[in-house]
Design a protein around this motif. Structure first.
Motif, PDB file in Angstrom:
ATOM      1  N   TYR A  41      14.646  -0.268   2.089  1.00 36.58           N
ATOM      2  CA  TYR A  41      14.638  -1.337   1.084  1.00 36.58           C
ATOM      3  C   TYR A  41      14.044  -2.651   1.598  1.00 36.58           C
ATOM      4  CZ  TYR A  41      19.008  -2.156   3.621  1.00 36.58           C
ATOM      5  OH  TYR A  41      19.950  -2.327   4.609  1.00 36.58           O
ATOM      6  N   LYS A  42      13.396  -2.622   2.761  1.00 38.52           N
ATOM      7  CA  LYS A  42      12.764  -3.825   3.296  1.00 38.52           C
ATOM      8  C   LYS A  42      11.241  -3.691   3.266  1.00 38.52           C
ATOM      9  CE  LYS A  42      16.394  -5.592   6.333  1.00 38.52           C
ATOM     10  NZ  LYS A  42      16.713  -6.030   7.725  1.00 38.52           N
ATOM     11  N   THR A  43      10.578  -4.819   3.035  1.00 37.84           N
ATOM     12  CA  THR A  43       9.120  -4.836   3.045  1.00 37.84           C
ATOM     13  C   THR A  43       8.615  -4.629   4.471  1.00 37.84           C
ATOM     14  OG1 THR A  43       9.054  -6.333   1.146  1.00 37.84           O
ATOM     15  CG2 THR A  43       7.073  -6.190   2.509  1.00 37.84           C
ATOM     16  N   VAL A  44       7.753  -3.624   4.627  1.00 33.88           N
ATOM     17  CA  VAL A  44       7.250  -3.307   5.976  1.00 33.88           C
ATOM     18  C   VAL A  44       5.725  -3.344   6.048  1.00 33.88           C
ATOM     19  CG1 VAL A  44       9.244  -1.901   6.576  1.00 33.88           C
ATOM     20  CG2 VAL A  44       7.282  -0.822   5.454  1.00 33.88           C
ATOM     21  N   GLY A  45       5.058  -3.522   4.920  1.00 27.87           N
ATOM     22  CA  GLY A  45       3.607  -3.510   4.926  1.00 27.87           C
ATOM     23  C   GLY A  45       3.039  -4.020   3.623  1.00 27.87           C
ATOM     24  N   PRO A  46       1.755  -3.859   3.433  1.00 32.19           N
ATOM     25  CA  PRO A  46       1.112  -4.313   2.192  1.00 32.19           C
ATOM     26  C   PRO A  46       1.573  -3.481   1.005  1.00 32.19           C
ATOM     27  CG  PRO A  46      -0.418  -3.033   3.528  1.00 32.19           C
ATOM     28  CD  PRO A  46       0.790  -3.251   4.372  1.00 32.19           C
ATOM     29  N   PRO A  47       1.612  -4.082  -0.169  1.00 34.01           N
ATOM     30  CA  PRO A  47       2.044  -3.325  -1.350  1.00 34.01           C
ATOM     31  C   PRO A  47       1.056  -2.226  -1.726  1.00 34.01           C
ATOM     32  CG  PRO A  47       1.262  -5.501  -1.968  1.00 34.01           C
ATOM     33  CD  PRO A  47       1.322  -5.478  -0.476  1.00 34.01           C
ATOM     34  N   GLU A  48       1.608  -1.094  -2.161  1.00 34.43           N
ATOM     35  CA  GLU A  48       0.838   0.045  -2.663  1.00 34.43           C
ATOM     36  C   GLU A  48      -0.204   0.542  -1.670  1.00 34.43           C
ATOM     37  OE1 GLU A  48      -0.631  -1.041  -6.498  1.00 34.43           O
ATOM     38  OE2 GLU A  48       1.380  -1.360  -7.326  1.00 34.43           O
ATOM     39  N   LYS A  50      -1.936   3.171   0.750  1.00 34.96           N
ATOM     40  CA  LYS A  50      -2.072   4.619   0.692  1.00 34.96           C
ATOM     41  C   LYS A  50      -1.446   5.253   1.939  1.00 34.96           C
ATOM     42  CE  LYS A  50      -6.294   4.703  -2.098  1.00 34.96           C
ATOM     43  NZ  LYS A  50      -7.699   5.168  -2.190  1.00 34.96           N
ATOM     44  N   PRO A  51      -1.100   6.559   1.841  1.00 38.01           N
ATOM     45  CA  PRO A  51      -0.522   7.244   3.006  1.00 38.01           C
ATOM     46  C   PRO A  51      -1.433   7.148   4.235  1.00 38.01           C
ATOM     47  CG  PRO A  51      -0.268   8.584   1.044  1.00 38.01           C
ATOM     48  CD  PRO A  51      -1.136   7.424   0.648  1.00 38.01           C
ATOM     49  N   SER A  52      -0.831   6.902   5.381  1.00 43.89           N
ATOM     50  CA  SER A  52      -1.575   6.768   6.633  1.00 43.89           C
ATOM     51  C   SER A  52      -0.635   7.132   7.777  1.00 43.89           C
ATOM     52  CB  SER A  52      -2.080   5.324   6.795  1.00 43.89           C
ATOM     53  OG  SER A  52      -0.986   4.417   6.839  1.00 43.89           O
ATOM     54  N   GLU A  53      -1.127   6.971   9.007  1.00 46.47           N
ATOM     55  CA  GLU A  53      -0.280   7.252  10.156  1.00 46.47           C
ATOM     56  C   GLU A  53       0.895   6.268  10.222  1.00 46.47           C
ATOM     57  OE1 GLU A  53      -2.509   7.310  13.741  1.00 46.47           O
ATOM     58  OE2 GLU A  53      -3.779   9.010  13.148  1.00 46.47           O
ATOM     59  N   THR A  54       0.647   5.041   9.817  1.00 48.91           N
ATOM     60  CA  THR A  54       1.719   4.035   9.830  1.00 48.91           C
ATOM     61  C   THR A  54       2.718   4.260   8.713  1.00 48.91           C
ATOM     62  OG1 THR A  54       0.104   2.451  10.706  1.00 48.91           O
ATOM     63  CG2 THR A  54       2.194   1.562   9.882  1.00 48.91           C
ATOM     64  N   TYR A  55       2.205   4.608   7.525  1.00 49.87           N
ATOM     65  CA  TYR A  55       3.057   4.850   6.363  1.00 49.87           C
ATOM     66  C   TYR A  55       2.779   6.270   5.859  1.00 49.87           C
ATOM     67  CZ  TYR A  55       2.462  -0.211   6.714  1.00 49.87           C
ATOM     68  OH  TYR A  55       2.372  -1.498   7.189  1.00 49.87           O
ATOM     69  N   PRO A  56       3.552   7.270   6.294  1.00 44.27           N
ATOM     70  CA  PRO A  56       3.269   8.683   5.971  1.00 44.27           C
ATOM     71  C   PRO A  56       3.134   8.977   4.479  1.00 44.27           C
ATOM     72  CG  PRO A  56       4.936   8.532   7.677  1.00 44.27           C
ATOM     73  CD  PRO A  56       4.710   7.135   7.192  1.00 44.27           C
ATOM     74  N   PHE A  67       8.224   6.894   2.550  1.00 50.84           N
ATOM     75  CA  PHE A  67       8.745   8.024   3.315  1.00 50.84           C
ATOM     76  C   PHE A  67      10.224   7.792   3.657  1.00 50.84           C
ATOM     77  CE2 PHE A  67       8.972  10.520   7.414  1.00 50.84           C
ATOM     78  CZ  PHE A  67       8.973  11.762   6.789  1.00 50.84           C
ATOM     79  N   ALA A  68      10.559   6.571   4.040  1.00 47.70           N
ATOM     80  CA  ALA A  68      11.954   6.231   4.318  1.00 47.70           C
ATOM     81  C   ALA A  68      12.809   6.349   3.058  1.00 47.70           C
ATOM     82  CB  ALA A  68      12.051   4.819   4.894  1.00 47.70           C
ATOM     83  N   GLN A  69      12.243   5.937   1.922  1.00 44.75           N
ATOM     84  CA  GLN A  69      12.972   6.054   0.661  1.00 44.75           C
ATOM     85  C   GLN A  69      13.235   7.511   0.308  1.00 44.75           C
ATOM     86  OE1 GLN A  69      11.154   3.855  -2.545  1.00 44.75           O
ATOM     87  NE2 GLN A  69      10.860   2.017  -1.316  1.00 44.75           N
ATOM     88  N   VAL A  70      12.226   8.357   0.491  1.00 43.53           N
ATOM     89  CA  VAL A  70      12.378   9.777   0.155  1.00 43.53           C
ATOM     90  C   VAL A  70      13.422  10.444   1.044  1.00 43.53           C
ATOM     91  CG1 VAL A  70      11.211  12.028   0.210  1.00 43.53           C
ATOM     92  CG2 VAL A  70      10.081  10.064  -0.848  1.00 43.53           C
ATOM     93  N   ARG A 241       0.008   6.143 -14.496  1.00 40.23           N
ATOM     94  CA  ARG A 241      -1.196   5.632 -15.158  1.00 40.23           C
ATOM     95  C   ARG A 241      -2.182   5.061 -14.159  1.00 40.23           C
ATOM     96  NH1 ARG A 241      -3.178   0.908 -16.662  1.00 40.23           N
ATOM     97  NH2 ARG A 241      -1.326  -0.237 -15.971  1.00 40.23           N
ATOM     98  N   ARG A 242      -1.663   4.447 -13.107  1.00 40.80           N
ATOM     99  CA  ARG A 242      -2.535   3.790 -12.134  1.00 40.80           C
ATOM    100  C   ARG A 242      -2.958   4.713 -10.993  1.00 40.80           C
ATOM    101  NH1 ARG A 242       1.229  -0.551 -10.274  1.00 40.80           N
ATOM    102  NH2 ARG A 242      -0.530  -1.265  -9.000  1.00 40.80           N
ATOM    103  N   GLY A 243      -2.552   5.962 -11.055  1.00 41.28           N
ATOM    104  CA  GLY A 243      -3.007   6.940 -10.074  1.00 41.28           C
ATOM    105  C   GLY A 243      -2.384   6.813  -8.695  1.00 41.28           C
ATOM    106  N   LEU A 244      -1.173   6.234  -8.613  1.00 39.96           N
ATOM    107  CA  LEU A 244      -0.483   6.107  -7.328  1.00 39.96           C
ATOM    108  C   LEU A 244       0.306   7.389  -7.059  1.00 39.96           C
ATOM    109  CD1 LEU A 244       0.800   2.423  -7.737  1.00 39.96           C
ATOM    110  CD2 LEU A 244      -1.362   3.219  -6.751  1.00 39.96           C
ATOM    111  N   THR A 245      -0.417   8.456  -6.818  1.00 33.61           N
ATOM    112  CA  THR A 245       0.203   9.782  -6.717  1.00 33.61           C
ATOM    113  C   THR A 245       1.204   9.895  -5.574  1.00 33.61           C
ATOM    114  OG1 THR A 245      -1.707  10.518  -5.405  1.00 33.61           O
ATOM    115  CG2 THR A 245      -1.774  10.933  -7.779  1.00 33.61           C
ATOM    116  N   TRP A 246       0.970   9.139  -4.484  1.00 36.21           N
ATOM    117  CA  TRP A 246       1.878   9.231  -3.338  1.00 36.21           C
ATOM    118  C   TRP A 246       3.266   8.657  -3.641  1.00 36.21           C
ATOM    119  CZ3 TRP A 246      -2.434   6.044  -3.646  1.00 36.21           C
ATOM    120  CH2 TRP A 246      -2.183   4.663  -3.706  1.00 36.21           C
ATOM    121  N   TRP A 247       3.385   7.950  -4.777  1.00 40.54           N
ATOM    122  CA  TRP A 247       4.661   7.341  -5.142  1.00 40.54           C
ATOM    123  C   TRP A 247       5.558   8.326  -5.906  1.00 40.54           C
ATOM    124  CZ3 TRP A 247       4.881   1.631  -7.248  1.00 40.54           C
ATOM    125  CH2 TRP A 247       6.205   1.200  -7.223  1.00 40.54           C
TER     126      TRP A 247
END
Length: 280
Positions: A41-48, A50-56, A67-70, A241-247
């Motif tokens: 529940y804490k901000t750790v990076g830029p909003p939205e 995409k999946p990467s090594e830093t943010y799976p 990933f932490a939320q899931v 609608r915005r195509g944020l499939t990783w969400w």
């Protein structure tokens, strides 16, 4: 006895497959938050992002790690499903056992209550109750779901008990001076343990879907994350609608995988315990 049952069910391929998926997901929910220590529940990076090594699994609209939320959502959803199934199955078994064994007026009264609960739309009852509770934690949501989901179990258990109570060993127990409570819950109920366990599995699957449904309309838990609340925020921010499939795809896919594996597990157990199905 238990060893023979375990050996038997693990010979059924669909059970092995579904059990493997279920176990893997449960381990993700239990071990995942311990290994992956990012606060969900804490901000750790830029909003939205995409999946990467830093943010799976990328980040949400507030820069929180999905990933932490899931990982936290899996454990919460499973806990709600498990607790709802425990309470709902217990209520259904107790009411069904008493109604089936006692019969007469007791049976009529309990079945009227059961039929009323089954007739009323469960989702509407859950919405009404949840809407009046401002602070909804995991326990409240689980109880809301369980108290509206036990009717079909009560009717099924009642039918089983009414059949078993005519068996010879019941008359022998009566002759031995055993009380009705002891006969019903000690002599009869263990004979339908497999049926009760399958009811528990089916109710757990239904409870997880019910929690997701409540969360999707904003009536889930008010603190923390479940798979349903992740989908709620994805809907609120129009991720589809915005195509944020990783969400929205990972929590949705995991929820489908859990509930499907539970249903397949129940089917496999039914196949094992039912001679008619086993003989096909």
């Amino acid at each position: 006895m238990v060893k023979e049952i375990l050996i038997g069910v693990f010979r059924i391929k669909k059970f092995v497959f579904s059990f493997s998926i279920l176990t893997s997901i449960i381990l993700m929910g239990v071990v995942g938050p311990i290994v992956y220590t990012v606060v969900p529940y804490k901000t750790v990076g830029p909003p939205e992002a995409k999946p990467s090594e830093t943010y799976p699994l990328g980040t949400d609209a507030y820069g929180r790690d999905l990933f932490a939320q899931v990982l936290n959502g899996i454990s919460t959803s499973i806990y709600i499903g498990f607790l709802s199934a425990i309470v709902g199955t217990a209520i259904g078994v107790v009411i069904g056992t008493i109604a089936g064994f006692k019969g007469g007026l007791v049976d009529d009264v309990l079945m009227v209550v059961t039929n009323i609960m089954m007739t009323l739309p469960a989702i509407l009852l859950m919405i009404l109750v949840a809407a009046y509770i401002e602070e909804r934690n995991v326990l409240y949501v689980a109880l809301i779901i369980s108290f509206t989901s036990w009717g079909w179990i009560a009717r099924g258990v009642r039918a089983q008990i009414m059949s078993l109570r005519e068996q010879q060993f019941v008359f022998m127990s009566r002759m031995a001076g055993l009380s009705d409570v002891k006969i019903a819950f000690v002599d009869l109920l263990p004979n339908m343990a497999s049926y009760v366990f399958m009811c528990f599995i089916l109710l757990m699957s239904a409870a997880m879907l019910a929690e997701a449904g409540l969360s999707m309309i904003g009536l889930g838990i008010t603190r923390g994350y479940s798979l349903g609340t992740i989908l709620f925020w994805a809907r609120m921010k129009e991720a589809v609608r915005r195509g944020l499939t990783w969400w929205f795809i990972p929590p949705g896919a995991i929820l489908v995988a859990i509930t499907t594996s539970l249903l397949v597990t129940a089917t496999a157990l039914d196949e094992y315990f039912s001679p008619r199905l086993r003989g096909r």
